[in-house]
Design a protein around this motif. Structure first.
Motif, PDB file in Angstrom:
ATOM      1  N   ILE A  14       2.048 -15.901  -3.211  1.00 19.02           N
ATOM      2  CA  ILE A  14       1.299 -14.755  -3.441  1.00 19.02           C
ATOM      3  C   ILE A  14       2.290 -13.521  -3.412  1.00 19.02           C
ATOM      4  CG2 ILE A  14       0.372 -14.465  -1.275  1.00 19.02           C
ATOM      5  CD1 ILE A  14      -2.151 -13.548  -2.713  1.00 19.02           C
ATOM      6  N   THR A  15       2.144 -12.595  -4.317  1.00 21.40           N
ATOM      7  CA  THR A  15       2.893 -11.565  -4.412  1.00 21.40           C
ATOM      8  C   THR A  15       1.973 -10.233  -4.352  1.00 21.40           C
ATOM      9  OG1 THR A  15       3.276 -11.401  -6.805  1.00 21.40           O
ATOM     10  CG2 THR A  15       4.813 -12.385  -5.720  1.00 21.40           C
ATOM     11  N   GLY A  16       0.764 -10.372  -4.662  1.00 24.87           N
ATOM     12  CA  GLY A  16       0.098  -9.210  -4.982  1.00 24.87           C
ATOM     13  C   GLY A  16      -1.326  -9.514  -5.363  1.00 24.87           C
ATOM     14  N   PHE A  17      -2.206  -8.449  -5.545  1.00 27.15           N
ATOM     15  CA  PHE A  17      -3.559  -8.630  -6.243  1.00 27.15           C
ATOM     16  C   PHE A  17      -4.018  -7.306  -6.835  1.00 27.15           C
ATOM     17  CE2 PHE A  17      -4.757  -7.634  -2.026  1.00 27.15           C
ATOM     18  CZ  PHE A  17      -5.901  -6.856  -2.160  1.00 27.15           C
ATOM     19  N   LEU A  18      -4.725  -7.490  -7.950  1.00 26.83           N
ATOM     20  CA  LEU A  18      -5.445  -6.423  -8.416  1.00 26.83           C
ATOM     21  C   LEU A  18      -7.020  -6.704  -8.354  1.00 26.83           C
ATOM     22  CD1 LEU A  18      -5.589  -3.803 -10.203  1.00 26.83           C
ATOM     23  CD2 LEU A  18      -5.273  -5.115 -12.022  1.00 26.83           C
ATOM     24  N   LEU A  45      -5.758  -6.181   4.318  1.00 27.43           N
ATOM     25  CA  LEU A  45      -4.730  -5.245   4.245  1.00 27.43           C
ATOM     26  C   LEU A  45      -4.526  -4.535   5.719  1.00 27.43           C
ATOM     27  CD1 LEU A  45      -5.577  -3.239   0.810  1.00 27.43           C
ATOM     28  CD2 LEU A  45      -4.153  -5.240   1.272  1.00 27.43           C
ATOM     29  N   ASN A  46      -5.543  -4.333   6.409  1.00 31.35           N
ATOM     30  CA  ASN A  46      -5.274  -3.840   7.750  1.00 31.35           C
ATOM     31  C   ASN A  46      -4.706  -4.824   8.629  1.00 31.35           C
ATOM     32  OD1 ASN A  46      -6.650  -1.338   7.214  1.00 31.35           O
ATOM     33  ND2 ASN A  46      -8.453  -2.049   7.772  1.00 31.35           N
ATOM     34  N   ALA A  47      -4.946  -6.117   8.329  1.00 35.74           N
ATOM     35  CA  ALA A  47      -4.482  -7.072   9.400  1.00 35.74           C
ATOM     36  C   ALA A  47      -2.797  -7.301   9.010  1.00 35.74           C
ATOM     37  CB  ALA A  47      -5.053  -8.501   9.206  1.00 35.74           C
ATOM     38  N   VAL A  48      -2.512  -7.130   7.717  1.00 39.59           N
ATOM     39  CA  VAL A  48      -0.886  -7.213   7.587  1.00 39.59           C
ATOM     40  C   VAL A  48      -0.381  -5.938   8.098  1.00 39.59           C
ATOM     41  CG1 VAL A  48       0.695  -6.962   5.457  1.00 39.59           C
ATOM     42  CG2 VAL A  48      -1.212  -8.398   5.217  1.00 39.59           C
ATOM     43  N   LEU A  56       2.808  -2.636   2.732  1.00 42.51           N
ATOM     44  CA  LEU A  56       2.356  -3.151   1.496  1.00 42.51           C
ATOM     45  C   LEU A  56       2.210  -1.872   0.451  1.00 42.51           C
ATOM     46  CD1 LEU A  56      -0.962  -5.024   2.621  1.00 42.51           C
ATOM     47  CD2 LEU A  56       1.073  -5.933   1.711  1.00 42.51           C
ATOM     48  N   ARG A  57       2.519  -2.178  -0.650  1.00 46.17           N
ATOM     49  CA  ARG A  57       2.325  -0.980  -1.723  1.00 46.17           C
ATOM     50  C   ARG A  57       0.781  -0.928  -2.247  1.00 46.17           C
ATOM     51  NH1 ARG A  57       7.338  -3.460  -3.828  1.00 46.17           N
ATOM     52  NH2 ARG A  57       8.911  -2.402  -2.814  1.00 46.17           N
ATOM     53  N   VAL A  58       0.072  -0.139  -1.876  1.00 45.88           N
ATOM     54  CA  VAL A  58      -1.472  -0.069  -2.160  1.00 45.88           C
ATOM     55  C   VAL A  58      -1.839   0.818  -3.015  1.00 45.88           C
ATOM     56  CG1 VAL A  58      -3.856  -0.123  -0.959  1.00 45.88           C
ATOM     57  CG2 VAL A  58      -1.975  -1.545   0.208  1.00 45.88           C
ATOM     58  N   ARG A  59      -2.597   0.848  -3.787  1.00 49.03           N
ATOM     59  CA  ARG A  59      -3.265   1.825  -4.699  1.00 49.03           C
ATOM     60  C   ARG A  59      -4.729   1.522  -4.790  1.00 49.03           C
ATOM     61  NH1 ARG A  59      -0.955   1.050 -10.194  1.00 49.03           N
ATOM     62  NH2 ARG A  59      -2.608   2.545 -10.723  1.00 49.03           N
ATOM     63  N   GLN A  60      -5.448   2.665  -4.537  1.00 49.77           N
ATOM     64  CA  GLN A  60      -6.893   2.671  -4.691  1.00 49.77           C
ATOM     65  C   GLN A  60      -7.578   3.723  -5.431  1.00 49.77           C
ATOM     66  OE1 GLN A  60      -8.370   1.953  -0.865  1.00 49.77           O
ATOM     67  NE2 GLN A  60      -7.947   4.015  -0.198  1.00 49.77           N
ATOM     68  N   SER A  61      -8.722   3.525  -6.247  1.00 46.44           N
ATOM     69  CA  SER A  61      -9.345   4.709  -6.669  1.00 46.44           C
ATOM     70  C   SER A  61     -10.307   5.333  -5.594  1.00 46.44           C
ATOM     71  CB  SER A  61     -10.345   4.278  -7.798  1.00 46.44           C
ATOM     72  OG  SER A  61     -11.230   5.187  -8.352  1.00 46.44           O
ATOM     73  N   PRO A  62     -10.259   6.751  -5.407  1.00 45.77           N
ATOM     74  CA  PRO A  62     -11.130   7.195  -4.670  1.00 45.77           C
ATOM     75  C   PRO A  62     -12.709   6.979  -4.729  1.00 45.77           C
ATOM     76  CG  PRO A  62      -9.629   8.893  -5.764  1.00 45.77           C
ATOM     77  CD  PRO A  62      -9.502   7.805  -6.246  1.00 45.77           C
ATOM     78  N   GLY A  63     -13.066   6.931  -5.994  1.00 53.96           N
ATOM     79  CA  GLY A  63     -14.355   6.511  -6.190  1.00 53.96           C
ATOM     80  C   GLY A  63     -14.653   4.955  -5.936  1.00 53.96           C
ATOM     81  N   LEU A  71       3.195  -6.944  -2.539  1.00 55.09           N
ATOM     82  CA  LEU A  71       4.169  -7.211  -1.293  1.00 55.09           C
ATOM     83  C   LEU A  71       5.574  -6.678  -1.884  1.00 55.09           C
ATOM     84  CD1 LEU A  71       3.148 -10.766  -0.134  1.00 55.09           C
ATOM     85  CD2 LEU A  71       3.123  -8.769   1.054  1.00 55.09           C
ATOM     86  N   PRO A  72       6.183  -6.007  -0.678  1.00 57.75           N
ATOM     87  CA  PRO A  72       7.618  -5.620  -1.239  1.00 57.75           C
ATOM     88  C   PRO A  72       8.541  -6.902  -1.079  1.00 57.75           C
ATOM     89  CG  PRO A  72       7.081  -4.868   1.076  1.00 57.75           C
ATOM     90  CD  PRO A  72       5.831  -5.461   0.545  1.00 57.75           C
ATOM     91  N   MET A  73       9.438  -7.126  -1.815  1.00 62.30           N
ATOM     92  CA  MET A  73      10.115  -8.198  -1.683  1.00 62.30           C
ATOM     93  C   MET A  73      11.383  -7.920  -0.630  1.00 62.30           C
ATOM     94  SD  MET A  73       8.881 -10.516  -3.314  1.00 62.30           S
ATOM     95  CE  MET A  73       7.261 -10.019  -2.876  1.00 62.30           C
ATOM     96  N   ASP A  74      11.484  -6.975  -0.326  1.00 62.96           N
ATOM     97  CA  ASP A  74      12.897  -6.519   0.615  1.00 62.96           C
ATOM     98  C   ASP A  74      12.375  -6.944   2.260  1.00 62.96           C
ATOM     99  OD1 ASP A  74      11.104  -4.402   0.672  1.00 62.96           O
ATOM    100  OD2 ASP A  74      12.528  -3.103   0.396  1.00 62.96           O
ATOM    101  N   SER A  75      11.192  -7.222   2.367  1.00 60.44           N
ATOM    102  CA  SER A  75      10.856  -7.465   3.914  1.00 60.44           C
ATOM    103  C   SER A  75      11.449  -8.843   4.580  1.00 60.44           C
ATOM    104  CB  SER A  75       9.424  -7.465   3.730  1.00 60.44           C
ATOM    105  OG  SER A  75       8.620  -6.490   3.571  1.00 60.44           O
ATOM    106  N   GLY A  76      11.581  -8.750   5.821  1.00 59.78           N
ATOM    107  CA  GLY A  76      12.106  -9.931   6.483  1.00 59.78           C
ATOM    108  C   GLY A  76      11.255 -11.095   6.040  1.00 59.78           C
TER     109      GLY A  76
END
Length: 118
Positions: A14-18, A45-48, A56-63, A71-76
């Motif tokens: 897994i690399t992410g989700f939408l 997300l909070n657990a990660v 994590l790179r996270v984007r969300q809509s305020p509404g 997931l960033p691919m440069d993490s350990g």
């Protein structure tokens, strides 16, 4: 309807989700599917964030109605594996919701098996 699209790399990790849309299973503020999906996704997300050093790179809509995570691919390697495990656990919980409420949520798992609406 909520759609959850899971992204995976060529090896199936897994690399992410939408996640987009609204369940519409009840009136605003009383929509149990929306509440469940929100709790599972934001809990993961909070657990990660709390349990790993992965940012994590996270984007969300305020509404509401839109949440994207990658997931960033440069993490350990160790922390990235832990983050992936948490996101896989999130997916299992979402699949459980989909099994009972498939009219309101549909999961597309690239590299995995798409789940059938019920």
């Amino acid at each position: 309807m909520i759609t959850l699209k899971v992204d995976r790399d060529s090896s199936g990790k897994i690399t992410g989700f939408l996640m987009e849309g609204h369940a519409g299973s009840g009136p605003h503020g009383f929509d149990l599917v929306c509440a469940g999906v929100s709790a599972v996704s934001f809990g993961a997300l909070n657990a990660v964030e709390k349990l790993t050093s992965v940012e994590l790179r996270v984007r969300q809509s305020p509404g509401g109605g839109f949440l994207q995570c990658s997931l960033p691919m440069d993490s350990g390697a160790g922390d990235l594996g832990e983050a992936r495990l948490i996101l896989e656990a999130m997916l299992v919980s979402m699949q459980t919701i989909e099994e009972s409420y498939g009219k309101y949520i549909h999961i597309f798992d690239k590299g995995g098996t798409d789940h059938v609406e019920t």
